[in-house]
Design an enzyme around this catalytic site. Structure first.
Site, PDB file in Angstrom:
ATOM      1  N   ARG A 567       0.826  -1.201   0.000  1.00  0.00           N
ATOM      2  CA  ARG A 567       0.000   0.000   0.000  1.00  0.00           C
ATOM      3  C   ARG A 567       0.864   1.258   0.000  1.00  0.00           C
ATOM      4  O   ARG A 567       1.907   1.302   0.634  1.00  0.00           O
ATOM      5  CB  ARG A 567      -0.894   0.026   1.247  1.00  0.00           C
ATOM      6  N   VAL A 568       0.381   2.251  -0.702  1.00  0.00           N
ATOM      7  CA  VAL A 568       1.092   3.527  -0.703  1.00  0.00           C
ATOM      8  C   VAL A 568       0.331   4.556   0.133  1.00  0.00           C
ATOM      9  O   VAL A 568       0.739   5.693   0.248  1.00  0.00           O
ATOM     10  CB  VAL A 568       1.299   4.066  -2.141  1.00  0.00           C
ATOM     11  N   ASP A 569      -0.812   4.133   0.709  1.00  0.00           N
ATOM     12  CA  ASP A 569      -1.551   5.063   1.572  1.00  0.00           C
ATOM     13  C   ASP A 569      -1.376   4.620   3.020  1.00  0.00           C
ATOM     14  O   ASP A 569      -0.544   3.784   3.328  1.00  0.00           O
ATOM     15  CB  ASP A 569      -3.030   5.088   1.161  1.00  0.00           C
ATOM     16  N   ASP A 570      -2.176   5.185   3.919  1.00  0.00           N
ATOM     17  CA  ASP A 570      -2.007   4.837   5.327  1.00  0.00           C
ATOM     18  C   ASP A 570      -2.865   3.644   5.718  1.00  0.00           C
ATOM     19  O   ASP A 570      -3.577   3.665   6.718  1.00  0.00           O
ATOM     20  CB  ASP A 570      -2.307   6.054   6.205  1.00  0.00           C
ATOM     21  N   VAL A 571      -2.795   2.628   4.886  1.00  0.00           N
ATOM     22  CA  VAL A 571      -3.480   1.385   5.203  1.00  0.00           C
ATOM     23  C   VAL A 571      -2.381   0.362   5.433  1.00  0.00           C
ATOM     24  O   VAL A 571      -1.404   0.319   4.679  1.00  0.00           O
ATOM     25  CB  VAL A 571      -4.384   0.940   4.033  1.00  0.00           C
TER      26      VAL A 571
END
Ligand code: WTA
Length: 699
Positions: A567-571
């Site tokens: 993941r590149v997001d805050d997941v």
């Protein structure tokens, strides 16, 4: 000759073929091992399907794939309507337009529709249609309980009867088309039965994984306001008994406090875990499944619905705020789940299929219940823990039911790998034919272990990349069609156009790495976030306009193979479970002694990632083990045990920019002890906090 060669030469690969042209690059520079001929070693780049495997495969070669892929991209309407009409029952066909889409926020609202105007029913296609085709006496479900030796089976006809009884009961209490039904059940047969019963009457199920806490369950109940919640009194997982009904009671009290009261709590008495005398009961609201459901008729008329009527809601985590209710509709999802299942596992009527996922997650929706049952497959449903009573349990089950397709998660592979090969080799496993992996990138060493030790080098591995939002597989091997590289999800499924873009949204070509997006819609795509279409657009379609943004990073190598990089997001992805850092942070800061919290994921040998939390206690409260325990307990209570941080790192302050933004990049480096890679800390409001954090690392 369309068959892939059984040597390291890839003459079947056509370098001049259209997109995915990268797929067509010459592979002859790679070192290969042929399926069934030798074990894969670290020096081997690819595993090539054998002639024998490819000959019987649905898609026997790269050429055949490219033909079909090209057709699916050039004329999606023709490709998908061909499959939809030949393999599914429609009470009435869709209108002139097979699909319509707008994926560009600049051109108006995001809209995806497939087969609109088509009238069908997913439950009918799973059961009645297969029974009419002569599968009535075929085993639909082999159920294996937590305790070895306790099992049950249901044929397709028996399953239909059970589904109809429940559907009739639900109708009798006033559940109608479009109503939400919240389901909080472990892996009993009653879970797929419930999903199918809802589908039969057009009700929208919202299955909540039975590892979520009362608060999480309440949040989901409040969001979708069901008339009925379906649960069981308790479940045994390994040696532990979990009183699910107590959790549901607490959730129902909590939702009532928030203005949502649920009329009926239908409770299955799971006798092996808890007797009814010992179950807490609220008269007037709680009803024993066994007391009412079997009294209803075993046939039930189907509620015919539009292809675009909702089939289910499933909540998943995002990078911000509360969980999102991913909404899937009927027609497109049905066609997509079934077709991906069939091709990615090279499904044959004689297969016995086992997916270890829980129906509380999307994998259990698409690939325990709908995908396999639409194909009339025999499915193993397992209630227990895969390492109970010992780490050989999976292979015991494989031998017992002669499982041919085994679909699991890398985290389980890594944990079984650690327990040693003896637990595997003790069992025959000779029925196995195809293996699958899902949930997170599978590291090459786990891939090789699964391939060599579990599959005895005979079974291709379908490393399927997809998401709750996508409904079904997006990038996946088709076993038999092309060589596999350990750790790569390989190539896109029919109809899927993955693109890798840079931070400005510019499409990258050839060998590249960046953000993974998808161009154009596909039948299984989610249509909205329940009650929040704006969030749907903002999260998925605004970051890179014109594309669906997946939230994942991806690399394409020179042979065109796709490698998901996380993941590149805050997941974060813990044991294949999607968890939003924001959710864990908000649970932590709800603790009266927590002033501030920042959560990051760090690499973990078995779980893939683990949760690492930086916590600043409120003024006057000192660091202590008690506080640590009570913070972790708060997360368990608010989200569920699977979201509990592995580490609480005390923080006198958090590294923030002058505008107050937490610098997670620095926290990730501190958490993984990569202290020489902290980078530039001079832009921090207070660079001193970094040293303080480093000093407190092991306290
Ligand atoms: C990750 C699960 C690499 C990815 C089906 C995605 C994977 C998220 C793979 C979705 C795979 C899933 N290789 N990464 N084969 N499969 N992922 O919604 O980060 O629970 O975005 O759906 O899991 O998780 P979800």
């Amino acid at each position: 000759n369309n068959l892939p060669p059984s040597t390291a030469h890839f003459s079947h690969v056509d370098a001049t073929a259209p997109q995915p042209s990268a797929a067509a690059a010459k592979l002859s520079h790679l070192k290969a091992v042929v399926l069934g001929e030798a074990l894969a070693s670290e020096d081997d780049d690819v595993v090539v399907p054998s002639h024998e495997f490819s000959r019987q495969a649905l898609v026997p070669s790269m050429q055949k794939y490219l033909e079909m892929y090209k057709a699916s991209i050039e004329d999606p309407a023709k490709f998908w309507s061909g499959i939809a009409s030949s393999e599914f029952y429609w009470k009435q066909k869709w209108g002139d337009q097979v699909y319509s889409e707008n994926l560009d926020v600049k051109k108006g609202n995001i809209k995806i529709e497939w087969f609109k105007g088509g009238i069908t029913n997913v439950c009918y296609n799973c059961l009645d249609k297969n029974i009419d085709a002569g599968l009535g006496d075929k085993i639909a479900i082999y159920w294996e309980s937590n305790e070895p030796g306790f099992d049950a089976t249901l044929t397709y006809s028996q399953l239909l009867h059970r589904v109809c009884q429940l559907a009739n009961y639900l109708k009798s209490i006033g559940v109608r088309k479009g109503d939400a039904v919240v389901v909080y059940l472990p892996m009993l047969m009653e879970l797929p039965i419930t999903m199918l019963a809802c589908a039969r009457i057009g009700a929208v199920h919202s299955v909540v994984f039975a590892g979520f806490s009362a608060e999480s369950l309440a949040q989901r109940i409040v969001d979708c306001k069901p008339k009925v919640v379906i649960t069981c009194n308790a479940v045994k997982r390994g040696p532990k008994t979990i009183n699910l009904k107590d959790i549901v009671d607490a959730a129902l009290t909590e939702s009532a406090n928030n203005g949502i009261s649920v009329d009926v709590c239908l409770t299955y008495e799971n006798q092996s875990a808890l007797k009814r005398e010992n179950t807490k009961w609220q008269k007037g609201r709680d009803v024993w499944w066994e007391d009412v459901v079997p009294k209803y008729p075993t046939s039930c008329d189907v509620e015919w619905v539009d292809a675009e009527d909702p089939l289910f809601l499933l909540y998943t985590s995002g990078s911000t705020g509360k969980p999102k209710g991913v909404l899937h509709t009927t027609g497109g999802y049905m066609v997509y789940a079934a077709t991906t299942f069939k091709y990615a596992f090279d499904y044959k009527d004689s297969d016995v299929y086992w997916c270890t996922a829980d129906c509380g997650w999307i994998t259990g929706h698409s690939y325990v219940t709908y995908g396999p049952m639409l194909n009339g497959a025999t499915v193993v449903v397992f209630e227990g823990a895969p390492n109970y009573p010992d780490p050989g349990r999976c292979w015991d089950i494989v031998d017992k039911f002669k499982v041919t397709i085994f679909y699991t998660a890398p985290t389980l592979v890594r944990s079984l790998m650690r327990d040693g090969n003896e637990y595997v080799t003790r069992y025959s496993r000779k029925s196995l034919r195809v293996l699958g992996s899902v949930g997170e990138p599978i590291n090459p060493s786990a891939w090789r272990w699964l391939f060599n030790v579990v599959g005895g080098s005979r079974c291709p591995i379908s490393d399927t990349w997809w998401q709750t939002e996508t409904g079904g597989f997006m990038i996946t091997p088709l076993p038999g069609a092309w060589p596999q590289k350990p750790g790569s999800a390989t190539f896109p499924f029919f109809g899927i156009q993955p693109v890798i873009v840079d931070e400005k949204g510019v499409e990258l070509d050839g060998e590249c790495s960046g953000y993974l997006c998808v161009k154009h819609s596909w039948p299984g795509a989610f249509r909205t976030l329940y009650g929040d279409h704006e969030r749907y657009e903002t999260t998925y379609f605004k970051p890179f306009s014109g594309y669906y943004f997946t939230g994942d990073g991806c690399r394409r190598d020179k042979d065109g193979y796709h490698w998901l990089t996380g993941r590149v997001d805050d997941v974060i992805n813990v044991s294949g479970h999607r968890i939003g850092t924001a959710e864990v942070e908000s649970a932590l800061v709800s603790h009266p002694h927590c002033a501030e919290a920042a959560v990051v994921g760090i690499e973990h040998e078995v779980k893939g990632q683990s949760i690492y939390a930086f916590v600043t206690p409120v003024e006057g409260i000192s660091y202590s083990d008690e506080l640590r325990k009570s913070l972790i307990l708060t997360v368990r209570q608010q989200i569920g045990a699977f979201a509990a941080p592995d580490k609480i790192h005390w923080a006198p302050g958090l590294p923030k920019t002058r505008s107050g933004k937490i610098m997670r990049r620095i926290l990730r480096k501190i958490a993984s002890r990569q202290l020489d890679e902290l980078g530039d800390t001079s832009t921090l409001a207070d660079p001193g906090v970094v040293d303080q954090l480093i000093q407190l690392a092991d306290i």
